[in-house]
Design a protein around this motif. Structure first.
Motif, PDB file in Angstrom:
ATOM      1  N   CYS A   6      52.237  27.081  18.641  1.00 47.62           N
ATOM      2  CA  CYS A   6      51.513  27.645  17.511  1.00 47.62           C
ATOM      3  C   CYS A   6      51.322  29.142  17.738  1.00 47.62           C
ATOM      4  CB  CYS A   6      50.172  26.966  17.323  1.00 47.62           C
ATOM      5  SG  CYS A   6      49.037  27.184  18.697  1.00 47.62           S
ATOM      6  N   GLY A   7      50.857  29.824  16.706  1.00 49.16           N
ATOM      7  CA  GLY A   7      50.550  31.236  16.827  1.00 49.16           C
ATOM      8  C   GLY A   7      51.494  32.154  16.088  1.00 49.16           C
ATOM      9  N   GLY A   8      52.547  31.592  15.502  1.00 48.78           N
ATOM     10  CA  GLY A   8      53.466  32.418  14.747  1.00 48.78           C
ATOM     11  C   GLY A   8      52.845  32.909  13.458  1.00 48.78           C
ATOM     12  N   GLY A   9      53.540  33.812  12.795  1.00 47.62           N
ATOM     13  CA  GLY A   9      53.045  34.341  11.540  1.00 47.62           C
ATOM     14  C   GLY A   9      53.801  35.572  11.121  1.00 47.62           C
ATOM     15  N   LEU A  10      53.253  36.249  10.129  1.00 45.09           N
ATOM     16  CA  LEU A  10      53.845  37.474   9.606  1.00 45.09           C
ATOM     17  C   LEU A  10      53.070  38.671  10.153  1.00 45.09           C
ATOM     18  CD1 LEU A  10      55.714  39.009   7.634  1.00 45.09           C
ATOM     19  CD2 LEU A  10      53.970  38.619   5.863  1.00 45.09           C
ATOM     20  N   VAL A  11      53.795  39.624  10.698  1.00 44.58           N
ATOM     21  CA  VAL A  11      53.166  40.814  11.272  1.00 44.58           C
ATOM     22  C   VAL A  11      54.034  42.020  10.987  1.00 44.58           C
ATOM     23  CG1 VAL A  11      54.260  40.482  13.521  1.00 44.58           C
ATOM     24  CG2 VAL A  11      52.095  41.731  13.378  1.00 44.58           C
ATOM     25  N   GLN A  12      53.403  43.171  10.872  1.00 42.61           N
ATOM     26  CA  GLN A  12      54.161  44.402  10.671  1.00 42.61           C
ATOM     27  C   GLN A  12      54.753  44.885  11.977  1.00 42.61           C
ATOM     28  OE1 GLN A  12      51.484  47.182   8.749  1.00 42.61           O
ATOM     29  NE2 GLN A  12      52.267  46.605   6.721  1.00 42.61           N
ATOM     30  N   ALA A  13      55.821  45.619  11.863  1.00 43.49           N
ATOM     31  CA  ALA A  13      56.442  46.209  13.046  1.00 43.49           C
ATOM     32  C   ALA A  13      55.410  47.026  13.820  1.00 43.49           C
ATOM     33  CB  ALA A  13      57.615  47.090  12.637  1.00 43.49           C
ATOM     34  N   GLY A  14      55.448  46.870  15.135  1.00 45.12           N
ATOM     35  CA  GLY A  14      54.469  47.532  15.986  1.00 45.12           C
ATOM     36  C   GLY A  14      53.253  46.680  16.288  1.00 45.12           C
ATOM     37  N   GLY A  15      53.115  45.581  15.577  1.00 47.80           N
ATOM     38  CA  GLY A  15      51.978  44.700  15.771  1.00 47.80           C
ATOM     39  C   GLY A  15      52.166  43.731  16.921  1.00 47.80           C
ATOM     40  N   SER A  16      51.190  42.839  17.048  1.00 48.55           N
ATOM     41  CA  SER A  16      51.186  41.889  18.155  1.00 48.55           C
ATOM     42  C   SER A  16      50.909  40.473  17.659  1.00 48.55           C
ATOM     43  CB  SER A  16      50.108  42.261  19.183  1.00 48.55           C
ATOM     44  OG  SER A  16      50.341  43.529  19.742  1.00 48.55           O
ATOM     45  N   LEU A  17      51.429  39.525  18.403  1.00 52.95           N
ATOM     46  CA  LEU A  17      51.130  38.118  18.191  1.00 52.95           C
ATOM     47  C   LEU A  17      51.055  37.435  19.549  1.00 52.95           C
ATOM     48  CD1 LEU A  17      53.418  36.957  15.214  1.00 52.95           C
ATOM     49  CD2 LEU A  17      50.919  37.089  15.204  1.00 52.95           C
ATOM     50  N   ARG A  18      50.280  36.360  19.604  1.00 50.42           N
ATOM     51  CA  ARG A  18      50.191  35.570  20.825  1.00 50.42           C
ATOM     52  C   ARG A  18      50.566  34.139  20.489  1.00 50.42           C
ATOM     53  NH1 ARG A  18      47.596  35.366  25.909  1.00 50.42           N
ATOM     54  NH2 ARG A  18      46.540  33.411  26.398  1.00 50.42           N
ATOM     55  N   LEU A  19      51.645  33.682  21.078  1.00 48.04           N
ATOM     56  CA  LEU A  19      52.072  32.311  20.891  1.00 48.04           C
ATOM     57  C   LEU A  19      51.488  31.445  22.000  1.00 48.04           C
ATOM     58  CD1 LEU A  19      55.858  32.796  20.018  1.00 48.04           C
ATOM     59  CD2 LEU A  19      53.862  32.918  18.512  1.00 48.04           C
ATOM     60  N   SER A  20      51.171  30.220  21.641  1.00 48.08           N
ATOM     61  CA  SER A  20      50.668  29.272  22.614  1.00 48.08           C
ATOM     62  C   SER A  20      51.448  27.975  22.509  1.00 48.08           C
ATOM     63  CB  SER A  20      49.178  28.992  22.384  1.00 48.08           C
ATOM     64  OG  SER A  20      48.415  30.158  22.591  1.00 48.08           O
ATOM     65  N   CYS A  21      51.535  27.292  23.617  1.00 48.72           N
ATOM     66  CA  CYS A  21      52.240  26.015  23.658  1.00 48.72           C
ATOM     67  C   CYS A  21      51.419  25.062  24.502  1.00 48.72           C
ATOM     68  CB  CYS A  21      53.629  26.204  24.245  1.00 48.72           C
ATOM     69  SG  CYS A  21      54.581  24.681  24.416  1.00 48.72           S
ATOM     70  N   ALA A  22      51.027  23.963  23.899  1.00 45.98           N
ATOM     71  CA  ALA A  22      50.235  22.959  24.597  1.00 45.98           C
ATOM     72  C   ALA A  22      51.100  21.749  24.902  1.00 45.98           C
ATOM     73  CB  ALA A  22      49.044  22.545  23.743  1.00 45.98           C
ATOM     74  N   ALA A  23      51.048  21.322  26.131  1.00 41.00           N
ATOM     75  CA  ALA A  23      51.828  20.165  26.557  1.00 41.00           C
ATOM     76  C   ALA A  23      50.922  18.949  26.666  1.00 41.00           C
ATOM     77  CB  ALA A  23      52.489  20.449  27.898  1.00 41.00           C
ATOM     78  N   SER A  24      51.414  17.823  26.229  1.00 36.53           N
ATOM     79  CA  SER A  24      50.653  16.579  26.332  1.00 36.53           C
ATOM     80  C   SER A  24      51.574  15.463  26.781  1.00 36.53           C
ATOM     81  CB  SER A  24      50.019  16.235  24.988  1.00 36.53           C
ATOM     82  OG  SER A  24      51.012  16.043  24.000  1.00 36.53           O
ATOM     83  N   GLY A  25      50.996  14.431  27.280  1.00 37.03           N
ATOM     84  CA  GLY A  25      51.786  13.291  27.745  1.00 37.03           C
ATOM     85  C   GLY A  25      51.824  13.214  29.258  1.00 37.03           C
ATOM     86  N   ARG A  26      51.969  14.359  29.878  1.00 36.51           N
ATOM     87  CA  ARG A  26      51.891  14.417  31.339  1.00 36.51           C
ATOM     88  C   ARG A  26      51.701  15.877  31.735  1.00 36.51           C
ATOM     89  NH1 ARG A  26      56.287  16.514  33.968  1.00 36.51           N
ATOM     90  NH2 ARG A  26      58.316  16.492  32.917  1.00 36.51           N
ATOM     91  N   THR A  27      51.357  16.084  32.967  1.00 37.98           N
ATOM     92  CA  THR A  27      51.180  17.449  33.426  1.00 37.98           C
ATOM     93  C   THR A  27      52.527  18.115  33.682  1.00 37.98           C
ATOM     94  OG1 THR A  27      50.200  18.850  35.126  1.00 37.98           O
ATOM     95  CG2 THR A  27      51.000  16.702  35.820  1.00 37.98           C
ATOM     96  N   PHE A  28      52.589  19.396  33.429  1.00 36.93           N
ATOM     97  CA  PHE A  28      53.789  20.180  33.671  1.00 36.93           C
ATOM     98  C   PHE A  28      53.541  21.254  34.722  1.00 36.93           C
ATOM     99  CE2 PHE A  28      56.520  18.440  30.496  1.00 36.93           C
ATOM    100  CZ  PHE A  28      55.673  17.954  29.521  1.00 36.93           C
ATOM    101  N   SER A  29      52.542  21.016  35.545  1.00 35.47           N
ATOM    102  CA  SER A  29      52.138  22.055  36.489  1.00 35.47           C
ATOM    103  C   SER A  29      53.184  22.353  37.537  1.00 35.47           C
ATOM    104  CB  SER A  29      50.827  21.654  37.165  1.00 35.47           C
ATOM    105  OG  SER A  29      50.981  20.445  37.867  1.00 35.47           O
ATOM    106  N   ARG A  30      54.175  21.471  37.693  1.00 37.22           N
ATOM    107  CA  ARG A  30      55.227  21.739  38.674  1.00 37.22           C
ATOM    108  C   ARG A  30      56.548  22.108  38.012  1.00 37.22           C
ATOM    109  NH1 ARG A  30      53.351  22.913  43.679  1.00 37.22           N
ATOM    110  NH2 ARG A  30      51.516  21.647  44.093  1.00 37.22           N
ATOM    111  N   ASN A  31      56.519  22.340  36.725  1.00 34.70           N
ATOM    112  CA  ASN A  31      57.741  22.625  35.981  1.00 34.70           C
ATOM    113  C   ASN A  31      57.831  24.089  35.572  1.00 34.70           C
ATOM    114  OD1 ASN A  31      56.996  19.625  35.366  1.00 34.70           O
ATOM    115  ND2 ASN A  31      59.164  19.806  34.902  1.00 34.70           N
ATOM    116  N   PHE A  32      59.049  24.551  35.506  1.00 28.10           N
ATOM    117  CA  PHE A  32      59.338  25.830  34.902  1.00 28.10           C
ATOM    118  C   PHE A  32      59.113  25.714  33.403  1.00 28.10           C
ATOM    119  CE2 PHE A  32      61.574  29.861  35.272  1.00 28.10           C
ATOM    120  CZ  PHE A  32      61.400  30.151  36.602  1.00 28.10           C
TER     121      PHE A  32
END
Length: 122
Positions: A6-32
């Motif tokens: 999530c976190g996508g959207g429309l932004v003007q050039a020069g702006g900023s966005l922060r994307l996030s990704c949540a994992a569920s089902g199992r831990t990914f703490s040992r994964n790239f």
């Protein structure tokens, strides 16, 4: 096993966005973990990746110095901070979970999120 970006959207050039990704089902703490993007009519390209403990990060040349990947293993999340956005950054961004070793190749990532659209206007 699910990845939700999530976190996508429309932004003007020069702006900023922060994307996030949540994992569920199992831990990914040992994964790239990685981010890829696909612009209309183009192939899916590597954007950034981070190793299991966040010590090592990797970036495509096109985003180096502008994007920052990070992760929070306690929350099973990975983020992509995107600054100084350019129109050529417009794409659907995907988060992905790989194995224990680093890779810039999409074939090495087993689990994928559904993608979030980033549109940068000029």
């Amino acid at each position: 096993v699910q990845l939700q970006a999530c976190g996508g959207g429309l932004v003007q050039a020069g702006g900023s966005l922060r994307l996030s990704c949540a994992a569920s089902g199992r831990t990914f703490s040992r994964n790239f973990m990685g981010w890829f993007r696909q612009a209309p009519g183009k192939e899916r390209d590597f954007v950034a990746a981070i190793n299991w403990n966040g010590v090592s990060t990797y970036y495509a040349d096109s985003v180096k110095g502008r994007f920052t990947i990070s992760r929070d293993n306690a929350k099973n999340t990975v983020h992509l901070q995107m600054n100084s956005l350019k129109p050529e950054d417009t794409a659907v961004y995907y988060c992905a979970c790989g194995g224990p070793y680093s890779s810039r190749g999409s074939a090495d990532y087993e689990h994928w999120g559904q993608g979030t659209l980033v549109t940068v206007s000029s």
